[in-house]
Design a protein around this motif. Structure first.
Motif, PDB file in Angstrom:
ATOM      1  N   GLN A 152       0.851  -1.186   0.000  1.00 59.07           N
ATOM      2  CA  GLN A 152       0.000   0.000   0.000  1.00 59.07           C
ATOM      3  C   GLN A 152       0.890   1.241   0.000  1.00 59.07           C
ATOM      4  O   GLN A 152       1.738   1.395   0.881  1.00 59.07           O
ATOM      5  CB  GLN A 152      -0.910   0.020   1.231  1.00 59.07           C
ATOM      6  CG  GLN A 152      -1.798   1.259   1.321  1.00 59.07           C
ATOM      7  CD  GLN A 152      -2.816   1.332   0.176  1.00 59.07           C
ATOM      8  OE1 GLN A 152      -3.574   0.407  -0.047  1.00 59.07           O
ATOM      9  NE2 GLN A 152      -2.806   2.433  -0.568  1.00 59.07           N
ATOM     10  N   CYS A 153       0.709   2.077  -1.009  1.00 61.25           N
ATOM     11  CA  CYS A 153       1.377   3.374  -1.030  1.00 61.25           C
ATOM     12  C   CYS A 153       0.403   4.403  -0.460  1.00 61.25           C
ATOM     13  O   CYS A 153      -0.796   4.348  -0.758  1.00 61.25           O
ATOM     14  CB  CYS A 153       1.735   3.784  -2.451  1.00 61.25           C
ATOM     15  SG  CYS A 153       2.765   2.587  -3.336  1.00 61.25           S
ATOM     16  N   ASN A 154       0.915   5.330   0.292  1.00 66.47           N
ATOM     17  CA  ASN A 154       0.023   6.323   0.903  1.00 66.47           C
ATOM     18  C   ASN A 154      -0.704   7.193  -0.118  1.00 66.47           C
ATOM     19  O   ASN A 154      -1.719   7.789   0.193  1.00 66.47           O
ATOM     20  CB  ASN A 154       0.816   7.218   1.855  1.00 66.47           C
ATOM     21  CG  ASN A 154       0.733   6.727   3.286  1.00 66.47           C
ATOM     22  OD1 ASN A 154      -0.262   6.112   3.675  1.00 66.47           O
ATOM     23  ND2 ASN A 154       1.766   6.985   4.059  1.00 66.47           N
ATOM     24  N   TYR A 155      -0.146   7.284  -1.316  1.00 71.04           N
ATOM     25  CA  TYR A 155      -0.784   8.152  -2.311  1.00 71.04           C
ATOM     26  C   TYR A 155      -1.726   7.390  -3.224  1.00 71.04           C
ATOM     27  O   TYR A 155      -2.168   7.905  -4.234  1.00 71.04           O
ATOM     28  CB  TYR A 155       0.269   8.900  -3.135  1.00 71.04           C
ATOM     29  CG  TYR A 155       1.405   8.035  -3.644  1.00 71.04           C
ATOM     30  CD1 TYR A 155       1.203   7.139  -4.680  1.00 71.04           C
ATOM     31  CD2 TYR A 155       2.668   8.095  -3.055  1.00 71.04           C
ATOM     32  CE1 TYR A 155       2.227   6.336  -5.135  1.00 71.04           C
ATOM     33  CE2 TYR A 155       3.701   7.299  -3.506  1.00 71.04           C
ATOM     34  CZ  TYR A 155       3.474   6.417  -4.549  1.00 71.04           C
ATOM     35  OH  TYR A 155       4.486   5.614  -4.997  1.00 71.04           O
ATOM     36  N   CYS A 156      -2.003   6.128  -2.896  1.00 74.41           N
ATOM     37  CA  CYS A 156      -2.802   5.312  -3.821  1.00 74.41           C
ATOM     38  C   CYS A 156      -4.216   5.111  -3.323  1.00 74.41           C
ATOM     39  O   CYS A 156      -4.440   4.762  -2.176  1.00 74.41           O
ATOM     40  CB  CYS A 156      -2.156   3.951  -4.002  1.00 74.41           C
ATOM     41  SG  CYS A 156      -3.093   2.849  -5.086  1.00 74.41           S
ATOM     42  N   ASN A 157      -5.160   5.315  -4.212  1.00 72.09           N
ATOM     43  CA  ASN A 157      -6.537   4.932  -3.969  1.00 72.09           C
ATOM     44  C   ASN A 157      -6.824   3.776  -4.907  1.00 72.09           C
ATOM     45  O   ASN A 157      -6.795   3.933  -6.115  1.00 72.09           O
ATOM     46  CB  ASN A 157      -7.463   6.108  -4.280  1.00 72.09           C
ATOM     47  CG  ASN A 157      -8.920   5.754  -4.067  1.00 72.09           C
ATOM     48  OD1 ASN A 157      -9.326   4.602  -4.168  1.00 72.09           O
ATOM     49  ND2 ASN A 157      -9.716   6.761  -3.787  1.00 72.09           N
ATOM     50  N   ARG A 158      -7.109   2.617  -4.352  1.00 71.84           N
ATOM     51  CA  ARG A 158      -7.212   1.408  -5.169  1.00 71.84           C
ATOM     52  C   ARG A 158      -8.361   1.432  -6.162  1.00 71.84           C
ATOM     53  O   ARG A 158      -8.474   0.530  -6.997  1.00 71.84           O
ATOM     54  CB  ARG A 158      -7.348   0.177  -4.271  1.00 71.84           C
ATOM     55  CG  ARG A 158      -6.116  -0.078  -3.448  1.00 71.84           C
ATOM     56  CD  ARG A 158      -4.899  -0.315  -4.343  1.00 71.84           C
ATOM     57  NE  ARG A 158      -3.747  -0.598  -3.511  1.00 71.84           N
ATOM     58  CZ  ARG A 158      -3.551  -1.759  -2.895  1.00 71.84           C
ATOM     59  NH1 ARG A 158      -4.392  -2.735  -3.023  1.00 71.84           N
ATOM     60  NH2 ARG A 158      -2.493  -1.938  -2.137  1.00 71.84           N
ATOM     61  N   LYS A 159      -9.226   2.428  -6.054  1.00 71.13           N
ATOM     62  CA  LYS A 159     -10.280   2.506  -7.071  1.00 71.13           C
ATOM     63  C   LYS A 159      -9.679   2.835  -8.435  1.00 71.13           C
ATOM     64  O   LYS A 159     -10.277   2.610  -9.468  1.00 71.13           O
ATOM     65  CB  LYS A 159     -11.285   3.610  -6.714  1.00 71.13           C
ATOM     66  CG  LYS A 159     -12.318   3.173  -5.698  1.00 71.13           C
ATOM     67  CD  LYS A 159     -13.464   4.162  -5.645  1.00 71.13           C
ATOM     68  CE  LYS A 159     -12.983   5.563  -5.420  1.00 71.13           C
ATOM     69  NZ  LYS A 159     -13.846   6.472  -4.726  1.00 71.13           N
ATOM     70  N   TYR A 160      -8.455   3.454  -8.403  1.00 76.09           N
ATOM     71  CA  TYR A 160      -7.860   3.953  -9.638  1.00 76.09           C
ATOM     72  C   TYR A 160      -6.635   3.138 -10.024  1.00 76.09           C
ATOM     73  O   TYR A 160      -6.177   2.276  -9.299  1.00 76.09           O
ATOM     74  CB  TYR A 160      -7.457   5.429  -9.451  1.00 76.09           C
ATOM     75  CG  TYR A 160      -8.599   6.311  -9.057  1.00 76.09           C
ATOM     76  CD1 TYR A 160      -9.644   6.545  -9.941  1.00 76.09           C
ATOM     77  CD2 TYR A 160      -8.644   6.903  -7.796  1.00 76.09           C
ATOM     78  CE1 TYR A 160     -10.703   7.363  -9.583  1.00 76.09           C
ATOM     79  CE2 TYR A 160      -9.698   7.717  -7.436  1.00 76.09           C
ATOM     80  CZ  TYR A 160     -10.727   7.946  -8.327  1.00 76.09           C
ATOM     81  OH  TYR A 160     -11.766   8.760  -7.970  1.00 76.09           O
ATOM     82  N   ASP A 161      -6.048   3.476 -11.172  1.00 74.42           N
ATOM     83  CA  ASP A 161      -4.848   2.796 -11.645  1.00 74.42           C
ATOM     84  C   ASP A 161      -3.677   3.013 -10.690  1.00 74.42           C
ATOM     85  O   ASP A 161      -3.607   4.023  -9.996  1.00 74.42           O
ATOM     86  CB  ASP A 161      -4.425   3.364 -13.003  1.00 74.42           C
ATOM     87  CG  ASP A 161      -5.389   2.992 -14.112  1.00 74.42           C
ATOM     88  OD1 ASP A 161      -6.312   2.199 -13.870  1.00 74.42           O
ATOM     89  OD2 ASP A 161      -5.201   3.514 -15.219  1.00 74.42           O
ATOM     90  N   CYS A 162      -2.716   2.088 -10.723  1.00 74.81           N
ATOM     91  CA  CYS A 162      -1.481   2.217  -9.942  1.00 74.81           C
ATOM     92  C   CYS A 162      -0.880   3.596 -10.181  1.00 74.81           C
ATOM     93  O   CYS A 162      -0.568   3.958 -11.315  1.00 74.81           O
ATOM     94  CB  CYS A 162      -0.474   1.146 -10.338  1.00 74.81           C
ATOM     95  SG  CYS A 162       1.140   1.348  -9.547  1.00 74.81           S
ATOM     96  N   ALA A 163      -0.709   4.353  -9.117  1.00 73.47           N
ATOM     97  CA  ALA A 163      -0.224   5.727  -9.256  1.00 73.47           C
ATOM     98  C   ALA A 163       1.284   5.775  -9.459  1.00 73.47           C
ATOM     99  O   ALA A 163       1.847   6.840  -9.665  1.00 73.47           O
ATOM    100  CB  ALA A 163      -0.618   6.526  -8.019  1.00 73.47           C
ATOM    101  N   ASN A 164       1.957   4.631  -9.415  1.00 69.79           N
ATOM    102  CA  ASN A 164       3.404   4.634  -9.617  1.00 69.79           C
ATOM    103  C   ASN A 164       3.761   4.744 -11.086  1.00 69.79           C
ATOM    104  O   ASN A 164       4.857   5.142 -11.436  1.00 69.79           O
ATOM    105  CB  ASN A 164       4.020   3.363  -9.056  1.00 69.79           C
ATOM    106  CG  ASN A 164       4.057   3.406  -7.555  1.00 69.79           C
ATOM    107  OD1 ASN A 164       4.047   4.480  -6.965  1.00 69.79           O
ATOM    108  ND2 ASN A 164       4.084   2.255  -6.945  1.00 69.79           N
ATOM    109  N   GLU A 165       2.873   4.314 -11.935  1.00 69.43           N
ATOM    110  CA  GLU A 165       3.203   4.299 -13.358  1.00 69.43           C
ATOM    111  C   GLU A 165       2.193   5.114 -14.161  1.00 69.43           C
ATOM    112  O   GLU A 165       2.427   5.438 -15.301  1.00 69.43           O
ATOM    113  CB  GLU A 165       3.242   2.848 -13.851  1.00 69.43           C
ATOM    114  CG  GLU A 165       3.596   2.648 -15.304  1.00 69.43           C
ATOM    115  CD  GLU A 165       5.018   3.058 -15.659  1.00 69.43           C
ATOM    116  OE1 GLU A 165       5.309   3.144 -16.857  1.00 69.43           O
ATOM    117  OE2 GLU A 165       5.829   3.301 -14.750  1.00 69.43           O
ATOM    118  N   SER A 166       1.090   5.472 -13.548  1.00 72.91           N
ATOM    119  CA  SER A 166      -0.001   6.073 -14.298  1.00 72.91           C
ATOM    120  C   SER A 166      -0.430   7.381 -13.661  1.00 72.91           C
ATOM    121  O   SER A 166      -0.126   7.654 -12.513  1.00 72.91           O
ATOM    122  CB  SER A 166      -1.208   5.145 -14.318  1.00 72.91           C
ATOM    123  OG  SER A 166      -0.846   3.866 -14.727  1.00 72.91           O
TER     124      SER A 166
END
Ligand code: SF4
Ligand code: SF4
Length: 299
Positions: A43-57
């Motif tokens: 889990q990354c703190n900046y990620c909301n799993r409703k959306y695409d992986c925020a690391n690449e997108s």
């Protein structure tokens, strides 16, 4: 001589037709992403799993999830419509290597039906050491690893937990395992001659100054490109650093950090943080032309 970004000639030869590595190839070659990998193991703190992986997108985008079979069909449909399509990537919507069956099934199908298309994959790195040998079998020459820290104390502020060996780890323990696995995976790729690009998300006050150290650590382990991306901060994207929210860097702060790291290694400045189902030349998005119902209707 060396090519754009002064990459060494042997690396330039490999990446010159890749739209993500060459500013020039951007205008002539297309790439696509297929979203076949829903699960994630951290889990990354900046990620909301409703959306695409925020690391690449780009944060806040919901890509259409596909089965490996649908993805392979889509690749063929896109390749016949957009002949400049040279690169297929799997970048989400979760972590591709946390979904190894789906990711490798997709690569296998595409290697059979469209062997000329180059494959690439992105990952948070936790599962990477387990899959490097399999990746090298599939002729995947580009792997992107998101590395936001090499210090577990910094990592504990970015990652609330990881799930590893059937166990949940939190805090500094979690960040230490993640960091060791990321760097080990990078070293294994380098040993096998597979190119590695590193993504880092710049989070002001959390890892901004530390990223200079990350830059040195990944360079010394053979990464060929470092892509420092701004945290794109919006509460609905799930940026949950503290109660007041976490701001992203200004354009000046981002540039200052990229300048500091330049000279250390090649910096990537034109990544567009494309959605996990992006299709087309960079800067254009033709994903709406290739939704599942349209693909399945094409024969
Ligand atoms: Fe989200 Fe990607 Fe982080 Fe997983 S690795 S939590 S999908 S941003
Ligand atoms: Fe290329 Fe960046 Fe888009 Fe990936 S997200 S396809 S690296 S521009």
């Amino acid at each position: 001589g060396a090519g754009e970004n002064d990459l060494p000639p042997e690396i330039w030869e490999k990446v010159k037709n890749h739209p993500c590595y060459s500013e020039e190839a951007h205008h002539h070659y297309a790439r696509m992403h297929v979203a076949v990998a829903p699960a994630c193991n951290i889990q990354c703190n900046y990620c909301n799993r409703k959306y695409d992986c925020a690391n690449e997108s780009r944060p806040g985008v919901v890509s259409e999830k596909l089965t490996p079979e649908q993805a392979a069909k889509k690749v063929l449909a896109v390749a016949s419509t957009i002949p400049q399509m040279t690169v297929l990537g799997i970048a989400g919507p979760g972590d591709p290597l946390a979904n190894p069956e789906k990711t490798f099934k997709t690569f296998e199908l595409i290697a059979k039906t469209a062997p000329d298309i180059k494959l690439c994959v992105s990952t948070n790195g936790l599962a990477l050491p387990d899959h490097v040998d399999r990746l090298s079998q599939y002729n995947i020459d580009h792997v992107t690893i998101t590395i936001n820290m090499v210090d577990p104390e910094v990592g504990a502020k970015i990652y609330p937990w990881i799930y590893y060996n059937k166990k949940r780890y939190t805090g500094v323990d979690a960040a230490k395992i993640l960091s060791e696995r990321q760097l080990q995976g990078l070293e294994m790729l380098t040993e096998r001659g597979i190119l590695s690009k590193i993504n880092s998300v710049m989070i002001p006050g959390i890892n901004d100054e530390h990223l200079v150290e990350v830059n040195k650590a990944v360079k010394s382990r053979g990464a060929f490109l470092h892509n420092i991306m701004p945290l794109i901060s919006a509460p609905e994207h799930g940026t949950v650093f503290g109660l007041t929210g976490q701001r992203g860097p200004t354009a000046q702060e981002l540039k200052a950090l990229q300048d500091k790291c330049e000279g250390e290694m090649n910096m990537m400045r034109h990544c567009r943080q494309c959605r996990a189902d992006a299709v087309g030349l960079l800067g254009e998005d033709r994903s709406a032309e290739f939704t599942t119902d349209k693909i399945m209707a094409m024969e």
